[in-house]
Design a protein around this motif. Structure first.
Motif, PDB file in Angstrom:
ATOM      1  N   ILE A 124       0.873  -1.176   0.000  1.00  0.00           N
ATOM      2  CA  ILE A 124       0.000   0.000   0.000  1.00  0.00           C
ATOM      3  C   ILE A 124       0.914   1.230   0.000  1.00  0.00           C
ATOM      4  O   ILE A 124       1.818   1.322   0.821  1.00  0.00           O
ATOM      5  N   ALA A 125       0.681   2.146  -0.923  1.00  0.00           N
ATOM      6  CA  ALA A 125       1.540   3.337  -0.983  1.00  0.00           C
ATOM      7  C   ALA A 125       0.677   4.582  -0.882  1.00  0.00           C
ATOM      8  O   ALA A 125      -0.550   4.513  -0.981  1.00  0.00           O
ATOM      9  N   TYR A 126       1.338   5.705  -0.705  1.00  0.00           N
ATOM     10  CA  TYR A 126       0.605   6.931  -0.392  1.00  0.00           C
ATOM     11  C   TYR A 126       1.245   8.129  -1.076  1.00  0.00           C
ATOM     12  O   TYR A 126       2.463   8.305  -1.052  1.00  0.00           O
ATOM     13  N   VAL A 127       0.397   8.930  -1.730  1.00  0.00           N
ATOM     14  CA  VAL A 127       0.854  10.200  -2.301  1.00  0.00           C
ATOM     15  C   VAL A 127       0.091  11.309  -1.591  1.00  0.00           C
ATOM     16  O   VAL A 127      -1.137  11.306  -1.587  1.00  0.00           O
ATOM     17  N   PRO A 128       0.819  12.228  -0.939  1.00  0.00           N
ATOM     18  CA  PRO A 128       0.151  13.244  -0.123  1.00  0.00           C
ATOM     19  C   PRO A 128      -0.334  14.441  -0.943  1.00  0.00           C
ATOM     20  O   PRO A 128      -0.094  14.529  -2.144  1.00  0.00           O
ATOM     21  N   GLN A 129      -0.991  15.339  -0.213  1.00  0.00           N
ATOM     22  CA  GLN A 129      -1.581  16.505  -0.853  1.00  0.00           C
ATOM     23  C   GLN A 129      -0.575  17.619  -1.103  1.00  0.00           C
ATOM     24  O   GLN A 129      -0.460  18.130  -2.205  1.00  0.00           O
ATOM     25  N   GLU A 130       0.138  17.977  -0.031  1.00  0.00           N
ATOM     26  CA  GLU A 130       0.995  19.167  -0.111  1.00  0.00           C
ATOM     27  C   GLU A 130       2.424  18.694  -0.364  1.00  0.00           C
ATOM     28  O   GLU A 130       3.057  18.160   0.544  1.00  0.00           O
ATOM     29  N   PRO A 131       2.950  18.844  -1.567  1.00  0.00           N
ATOM     30  CA  PRO A 131       4.243  18.211  -1.856  1.00  0.00           C
ATOM     31  C   PRO A 131       5.403  18.741  -0.998  1.00  0.00           C
ATOM     32  O   PRO A 131       6.211  17.950  -0.527  1.00  0.00           O
ATOM     33  N   ALA A 153      -3.975   8.230  -3.023  1.00  0.00           N
ATOM     34  CA  ALA A 153      -3.530   9.574  -3.360  1.00  0.00           C
ATOM     35  C   ALA A 153      -4.492  10.568  -2.731  1.00  0.00           C
ATOM     36  O   ALA A 153      -5.673  10.592  -3.050  1.00  0.00           O
ATOM     37  N   ASP A 154      -3.982  11.352  -1.775  1.00  0.00           N
ATOM     38  CA  ASP A 154      -4.829  12.289  -1.038  1.00  0.00           C
ATOM     39  C   ASP A 154      -4.756  13.656  -1.693  1.00  0.00           C
ATOM     40  O   ASP A 154      -3.768  14.359  -1.541  1.00  0.00           O
ATOM     41  N   GLU A 155      -5.771  14.028  -2.430  1.00  0.00           N
ATOM     42  CA  GLU A 155      -5.794  15.316  -3.133  1.00  0.00           C
ATOM     43  C   GLU A 155      -4.459  15.588  -3.815  1.00  0.00           C
ATOM     44  O   GLU A 155      -3.816  16.598  -3.535  1.00  0.00           O
ATOM     45  N   ARG A 190       4.907  16.287  11.768  1.00  0.00           N
ATOM     46  CA  ARG A 190       5.138  16.838  10.435  1.00  0.00           C
ATOM     47  C   ARG A 190       4.645  15.883   9.358  1.00  0.00           C
ATOM     48  O   ARG A 190       4.681  14.670   9.519  1.00  0.00           O
ATOM     49  N   ASP A 191       4.241  16.479   8.240  1.00  0.00           N
ATOM     50  CA  ASP A 191       3.731  15.677   7.131  1.00  0.00           C
ATOM     51  C   ASP A 191       4.770  14.678   6.622  1.00  0.00           C
ATOM     52  O   ASP A 191       4.446  13.542   6.301  1.00  0.00           O
ATOM     53  N   TYR A 192       6.029  15.132   6.553  1.00  0.00           N
ATOM     54  CA  TYR A 192       7.016  14.232   5.934  1.00  0.00           C
ATOM     55  C   TYR A 192       7.252  12.987   6.771  1.00  0.00           C
ATOM     56  O   TYR A 192       7.645  11.945   6.242  1.00  0.00           O
ATOM     57  N   VAL A 193       7.006  13.084   8.075  1.00  0.00           N
ATOM     58  CA  VAL A 193       7.162  11.893   8.909  1.00  0.00           C
ATOM     59  C   VAL A 193       6.109  10.864   8.519  1.00  0.00           C
ATOM     60  O   VAL A 193       6.392   9.679   8.364  1.00  0.00           O
ATOM     61  N   ARG A 194       4.867  11.335   8.299  1.00  0.00           N
ATOM     62  CA  ARG A 194       3.809  10.414   7.884  1.00  0.00           C
ATOM     63  C   ARG A 194       4.166   9.789   6.536  1.00  0.00           C
ATOM     64  O   ARG A 194       4.013   8.586   6.335  1.00  0.00           O
ATOM     65  N   THR A 195       4.654  10.637   5.619  1.00  0.00           N
ATOM     66  CA  THR A 195       4.983  10.121   4.297  1.00  0.00           C
ATOM     67  C   THR A 195       6.107   9.083   4.376  1.00  0.00           C
ATOM     68  O   THR A 195       6.041   8.037   3.735  1.00  0.00           O
ATOM     69  N   LEU A 196       7.116   9.361   5.187  1.00  0.00           N
ATOM     70  CA  LEU A 196       8.205   8.391   5.332  1.00  0.00           C
ATOM     71  C   LEU A 196       7.677   7.087   5.933  1.00  0.00           C
ATOM     72  O   LEU A 196       8.066   5.994   5.516  1.00  0.00           O
ATOM     73  N   ARG A 197       6.772   7.224   6.909  1.00  0.00           N
ATOM     74  CA  ARG A 197       6.194   6.028   7.514  1.00  0.00           C
ATOM     75  C   ARG A 197       5.357   5.272   6.483  1.00  0.00           C
ATOM     76  O   ARG A 197       5.300   4.052   6.494  1.00  0.00           O
ATOM     77  N   SER A 198       4.706   6.023   5.568  1.00  0.00           N
ATOM     78  CA  SER A 198       3.873   5.365   4.560  1.00  0.00           C
ATOM     79  C   SER A 198       4.725   4.545   3.596  1.00  0.00           C
ATOM     80  O   SER A 198       4.221   3.699   2.882  1.00  0.00           O
ATOM     81  N   ARG A 199       6.012   4.818   3.585  1.00  0.00           N
ATOM     82  CA  ARG A 199       6.914   4.025   2.729  1.00  0.00           C
ATOM     83  C   ARG A 199       7.369   2.763   3.429  1.00  0.00           C
ATOM     84  O   ARG A 199       8.244   2.063   2.945  1.00  0.00           O
TER      85      ARG A 199
END
Lengths: 598, 313
Positions: free
Chosen positions: A408-415, A494-496, B209-218
C-alpha cells in the motif's frame, strides 16, 4: 513608575481573563507554588518589622550560638541573630527580584512596543543591544559595574534588569510585528485612532500573555543572580540577603552547618516555586497542559448511519480493499468527536476509485485509517478495513508496516511539506528501497534515478542531488509519486494529489498517475473534492458527506443519475460554463470546473 | 559558505568594538582614586601624580582609549596596574581553565540533554514527566547552590573529590579530572533541563510533520524515522539552545570557580574589579566577548551544516 506599570499590566490581565487566578490555583503545580510564594512574600513584607534583633548587630557572646533561647536559629560567625537576618534577607532578596522584573518589563516592553510598531532606528538599536547582551555573561557585566557603582544591591539589580530586558524586548517585538499588520489594526488606523491609542488598545492586548508568562522566570533569575553575586562576597553588608548568608555559612561549614541550611532552603524553595508557577502559567495561558485525555464518556456512535446508495449496476470485480462501517474519533472535551461514521467503500483490483466530498467530510481521515497513520489522538473505533483478504483494524504498527510502502503506498496533498527538508531527494527515495525492500545501495540508486526519469523529471541526477526546497511544487509532487510507486504497490492512496499545484501542473500530474496506474495495473484510491478529477480518471466513485459514505457506483452511473440529494447538490454547485481545461491538448482535468467545490 | 562565516565574524568584530568602547568609558566613572590606592593611603600628592603618569590616567580619556585600542589590535592588552603582569597572558591562561569547564559542561549537557529529551518525546508517560521535573528543578536551583550541595555531600561528607583547589592537567591528569568533576557536574545540572525541554518540544513538533507520515507510509519503521529524520530536524533548535547555554555556563563558571578556588577567570574578575584594575577588567571583557563570538559563529556553521536551507542560500 516602573512598578505601577507592571502591576497595572498584571491587573489588566486578571480583569481581561477572568478565572486565570482560579485556574492557576486549581493547576496542581500552580496551586502549591502560589501558596508557598504567598508565605514567602508575607515573610518578606513583615520580616523587617517582626525581626527580634537588628540583623547587622554583632555580638561576641552569640558567635556560633546554638539555636534556642533568645536566638531561635542561633548566631552566625559575627554573632548576628540568624532568624533576624533570614527575615530581613527575605525582604531584600524578594525586592531585588522584583526590581529586576520591573526594570526588565519597563525597558523591554516599551522598547519592544516602539521598535515593533515604528521600526527604524529603534528597531536596529534594539537588535544591536540584544546581540550585545548575548555576547557577555551577565555576571561579568555586574562585577564590572560594581567597580563603578559600588556594592549597592539596587544598582546591581537594576543593571541586571536592563541586561535581561531583551528577553521581553524580543517577545513583545515579535508579537507587535505580527499584530501590526493585522486587519483590525489597519482598520483602527484608517478610522483615525492615534498611534498611542492603537498601541494601548490593540497591541498591548496581544503581548499581555507572553509578558505575564515570563514574569515568574525573570524574578527567579533575578533572585538567583543576586544570591550568586552576594555569595561571591560582592554584596552590600548593610543589606543582608540570602546570598550573603550562604557565603557566610559555606565558609564556616566546619564550625556550624546550621548557617547554610536556612538561607539554602529559603532560596531553593522560592526559586523552585517561581519556576513551577511559570510552568503552570504557561500551561494555563497557552493551553499546553500535557494531561492525558481521560474521556468521561465511552465512545458511542450517536446517530444512525443510513445504508450507502449503491448503484451496483455493473459486473462486480474482485475487491482489493473493503472498508465497512468505519468509525474514526478524536478525543474532544470529555468525550469524542467522531469524524468518520460509516458507510462502505470497496476498491477493486486495478481500478481507479474516487473518494469525493467537501473538506471536513472525513475522506482524508478514511485514507489515513487505511494506512494506519492517523494523526495524534485519532483512533479507529469500529468497523473493518479488509485489504486483500486481511483485516487491518486491530493490527499492530509493525504488522501494518509490512504492508505500507510495499503493498500500500501513499501520495500526499501538499508536496513541499511532505519531503524532509534536511535530506536530499535521492536519500529520501533510496532509504525505503534499502531498508524496506532490501536493495543494495547502488541498486536503489539506479532504481531511484529511473523512477525520477519515469515520472517525467527532465534531469533525474540533478533532482536526485537536490534538497526539497530547490524543487518546484510540481517537481516535488512527481518525486513523491516516484517514491510511492517504487515498490510496485497493489494499492496507491492519493490524497488530493493535485490540489496544491498550479492548474497546468494539475493536469500533467493526473496524466502521470493514470499512465503509471495502467502500466503497473495497481488500484488507485484518489481522495478529492473535485468532480473534474473524478470524471477524468476514475472508474468508480464514492461520495462522502459529514463522515458518512452516502453513494457509490460507477463514475458514469453516478454522474448520469445521482441518487443522494447531497450528490445532486454537489453537481448543482458546479458553475455552468466554467472555464474548461486551460490548454488545448491537455487532458480534460477541470472540465467540470476545477476547484468548483473548493 | 565562506561569505556566510565572514559575515558572521564581521558582525562579531563590530560587537566587540562596541563592547570595548562602552566598557572603557563606563569604567572611567570608577577610577577617581585608583592612583591613590596604588600609591598607598599615606602617599602624598606628588607620589600619586607619579603613579598617575605611569599608568597614564593623567591623559584625556579619548587618548587613553586610542592608546589602549591601538595596542589591543596587536594583541597587547597592556599590563595590570596593580601587579604589573601582562594582561593578555594572565587572561588567556585563566580563560583556558574557564573555557575547559564550560566546554566540559556543554558536552555533558548536550549528551544528557539530547538523550533525555529524545526519551521524553518518544516514550512520553512517566519518563516524560520525570524529565520535565528534572528540567524544572535544574533550572530553578541556582548553579552555585547546587555546587554547594555537591561539595557538602561528595567532598566534605563522602570525601570522594577534593572540596577545593585545582590540579593542572600537566601535573596529573587523574588529579585534574577529579578536581573538575564537581564543578562541571554543578554547572551541567542547571543546563540539562533547558536543552532536554527544547529537544523534547521540537521532536514532538517533528513527529506531527507531514514528511514523517509520508516516510512512515513508505514502510520505514518508526524507530528509524525517529533516529534519522526527527532527530535531525530537531537538531537545529537544540544547537541554538546549546550555544546560548555556553554563554550562561561561562557566567556560571565565574561563580563556581570562586566556590571551588579554581584559578579561572572568576577569581581574577573579582580581584581586578574590586581594585579598579581597568586593563585587567578590559582584558576579561574583551577576551570573553571574543570567545563568545567564536562559539556563536561555530554554532552558526554547524547549524548551516545541519540545515541545507541555510547552507545553500
Amino acid at each position: 513608575m516602573t512598578t505601577t506599570r507592571s502591576s497595572a499590566t498584571r491587573a489588566g490581565a486578571r480583569k481581561g481573563r477572568p478565572g486565570l487566578l482560579r485556574r492557576l490555583l486549581r493547576h496542581p503545580l500552580g496551586g502549591v507554588s502560589m501558596v508557598v510564594l504567598a508565605v514567602v512574600v508575607l515573610v518578606g513584607a513583615l520580616g523587617p518589622f517582626i525581626a527580634p534583633f537588628d540583623p547587622t548587630e554583632t555580638s561576641l557572646q552569640t558567635i556560633f550560638a546554638e539555636p534556642g533561647g533568645d536566638h531561635l536559629l542561633g548566631g552566625d560567625s559575627a554573632g548576628r541573630d540568624i532568624l533576624s537576618r533570614l527575615l530581613v534577607a527575605t525582604a531584600f532578596s524578594l525586592a531585588g527580584g522584583l526590581l529586576v522584573m520591573a526594570i526588565a518589563v519597563a525597558v523591554g516592553v516599551s522598547a519592544g512596543l516602539v521598535a515593533g510598531y515604528y521600526g527604524g532606528v529603534i528597531d536596529a538599536t534594539g537588535a544591536w543591544f540584544t546581540a550585545l547582551t548575548m555576547s557577555l555573561p551577565s555576571i561579568i557585566v555586574l562585577i564590572a559595574a560594581r567597580s563603578v557603582m559600588g556594592p549597592s544591591m539596587w544598582w546591581t539589580m537594576a543593571i541586571f534588569g536592563l541586561f535581561i530586558s531583551p528577553v521581553y524586548y524580543r517577545v513583545v517585538y515579535t508579537s507587535v510585528r505580527a499584530v501590526r499588520n493585522e486587519l483590525y489594526v489597519d482598520a483602527a488606523r484608517t478610522s483615525g485612532l492615534g498611534d498611542v491609542r492603537i498601541i494601548g488598545r490593540h497591541v498591548l492586548l496581544a503581548v499581555r500573555a507572553p509578558v505575564i508568562l515570563l514574569m515568574a522566570g525573570v524574578i527567579a533569575a533575578g533572585i538567583g543572580m543576586q544570591a550568586g553575586f552576594d555569595f561571591l562576597g560582592l554584596g552590600d553588608p548593610t543589606t543582608p540577603t540570602w546570598g550573603q548568608m550562604l557565603n557566610e555559612g559555606f565558609y564556616n561549614i566546619n564550625r556550624s552547618s546550621n548557617l547554610v541550611l536556612w538561607p539554602a532552603l529559603a532560596l531553593g524553595i522560592t526559586t523552585v516555586a517561581l519556576t513551577l508557577l511559570g510552568t503552570a502559567l504557561r500551561d494555563e495561558l497557552e493551553g499546553t497542559t500535557d494531561k492525558r485525555h481521560s474521556a468521561a464518556q465511552p465512545w458511542v456512535l450517536e446517530e444512525d448511519v443510513p445504508a450507502v446508495m449503491d448503484h451496483g449496476d455493473e459486473p462486480a470485480g474482485e475487491a482489493l480493499l473493503t472498508v465497512r462501517d468505519l468509525a474514526v474519533a478524536y478525543p474532544a472535551g470529555t468525550g469524542y468527536a467522531t469524524v468518520v461514521k460509516g458507510g462502505r467503500l470497496s476498491v477493486r483490483r486495478g481500478e481507479t476509485h474516487g473518494l469525493i466530498g467537501e473538506s471536513g467530510s472525513g475522506k482524508t481521515q478514511t485514507a489515513f485509517s487505511i494506512l494506519g497513520l492517523l494523526p495524534k489522538g485519532g483512533k479507529v473505533m469500529a468497523g473493518s478495513i479488509v485489504f486483500d483478504g486481511e483485516e487491518l483494524v486491530g493490527r499492530t504498527d509493525a504488522q501494518l508496516n509490512a504492508l505500507r510502502g510495499s503493498r500500500i503506498a501513499y501520495v500526499p496533498q501538499e508536496p513541499m511539506s511532505n519531503l524532509d527538508p534536511s535530506f536530499t531527494v535521492g536519500h529520501q527515495l533510496t532509504e525505503p528501497l534499502v531498508k524496506v525492500l532490501g536493495m543494495k545501495k547502488a541498486e536503489a540508486r539506479e532504481r531511484a534515478l529511473s523512477l525520477l526519469a519515469r515520472v517525467g523529471i527532465p534531469e533525474p541526477q540533478r533532482a536526485f542531488d537536490s534538497y526539497p526546497h530547490q524543487l518546484s511544487g510540481g517537481m516535488a509532487q512527481r518525486v513523491l509519486i516516484a517514491g510511492a510507486v517504487a515498490s510496485h504497490p497493489d494499492l496507491l492512496i492519493a490524497d488530493e494529489p493535485t490540489t496544491a499545484l498550479d492548474v497546468t501542473v494539475q493536469a500533467e500530474v493526473l496524466d502521470l498517475l493514470r499512465d503509471i496506474q495502467e502500466e503497473l495495473g495497481m488500484a488507485v484510491l484518489i481522495v478529492t473534492h473535485n468532480f473534474g478529477v473524478v470524471a477524468d480518471i476514475c472508474d468508480r466513485v464514492t461520495v462522502m458527506q459529514k463522515g458518512v459514505m452516502v453513494e457509490t457506483g460507477a463514475t458514469r452511473a453516478v454522474f448520469e443519475s445521482p441518487r443522494h440529494e447531497y450528490t445532486r447538490a454537489l453537481f448543482a454547485a458546479i458553475p455552468q460554463g466554467a472555464p474548461r481545461a486551460p490548454l488545448p491538448g491537455v487532458s480534460s482535468a477541470g472540465s467540470l470546473g476545477a476547484g468548483a467545490l473548493r | 559558505m565562506l561569505s556566510f562565516v565572514s559575515r558572521r565574524l564581521a558582525t562579531g568584530v563590530g560587537l566587540i568594538a562596541t563592547l570595548a568602547v562602552l566598557t572603557f568609558f563606563f569604567l572611567q566613572f570608577g577610577v577617581s582614586d585608583v592612583a591613590q590606592r596604588i600609591a598607598g593611603q599615606q602617599a602624598g600628592p606628588d607620589a600619586v601624580a607619579v603613579v598617575e603618569e605611569r599608568i597614564g590616567v593623567d591623559r584625556p580619556v579619548q587618548v587613553q582609549f586610542a592608546d589602549w585600542a591601538g595596542s589591543a589590535l596587536t594583541g597587547d592588552l597592556g599590563r595590570s596596574w596593580f601587579s604589573g603582569q601582562e594582561v593578555t597572558e594572565a587572561v588567556m591562561s585563566r580563560m583556558a581553565v574557564t573555557v575547559s569547564l564550560a566546554v566540559g559542561s556543554v558536552v555533558l549537557t548536550a549528551l544528557l540533554g539530547i538523550t533525555l529529551g529524545a526519551l521524553a518525546a518518544t516514550r512520553r508517560g512517566w519518563s516524560d514527566r520525570g524529565v520535565q521535573f528534572l528540567a524544572v528543578l535544574g533550572q530553578a536551583i541556582p548553579g552555585f547552590l547546587m555546587a554547594m550541595a555537591l561539595v557538602l555531600v561528595f567532598a566534605i561528607n563522602l570525601d570522594w573529590f577534593p572540596a577545593t583547589g585545582y590540579t593542572r592537567p600537566s601535573e596529573s591528569v587523574p588529579g585534574w579530572l577529579l578536581s573538575i568533576t564537581l564543578p562541571v557536574v554543578a554547572l551541567t545540572i542547571g543546563s540539562i533541563g533547558g536543552v532536554a525541554q527544547q529537544v523534547r518540544g521540537s521532536m514532538i513538533d517533528a513527529f506531527e510533520r507531514d514528511y514523517v507520515r509520508t516516510l512512515r507510509s513508505r514502510g520505514l519503521p518508526r524507530r528509524s524515522v525517529v533516529l534519522q529524520h526527527v532527530l535531525r530536524n530537531a537538531a537545529g533548535p537544540a544547537l541554538t539552545v546549546l550555544g546560548l547555554q555556553f554563554v550562561i555556563l561561562l557566567g556560571g563558571a565565574v561563580i563556581v570557580e570562586t566556590l571551588f578556588s579554581i584559578p579561572g577567570l572568576g577569581p581574577l574578575a573579582l580581584t581586578s574589579t574590586s581594585q579598579g584594575d581597568i586593563p585587567v577588567v578590559m582584558g576579561i571583557v574583551i577576551v570573553t566577548g571574543v570567545v563568545v563570538v567564536l562559539v556563536n559563529t561555530l554554532v552558526d556553521v554547524v547549524q548551516a551544516w545541519v540545515n541545507p536551507k541555510v547552507r545553500l542560500s
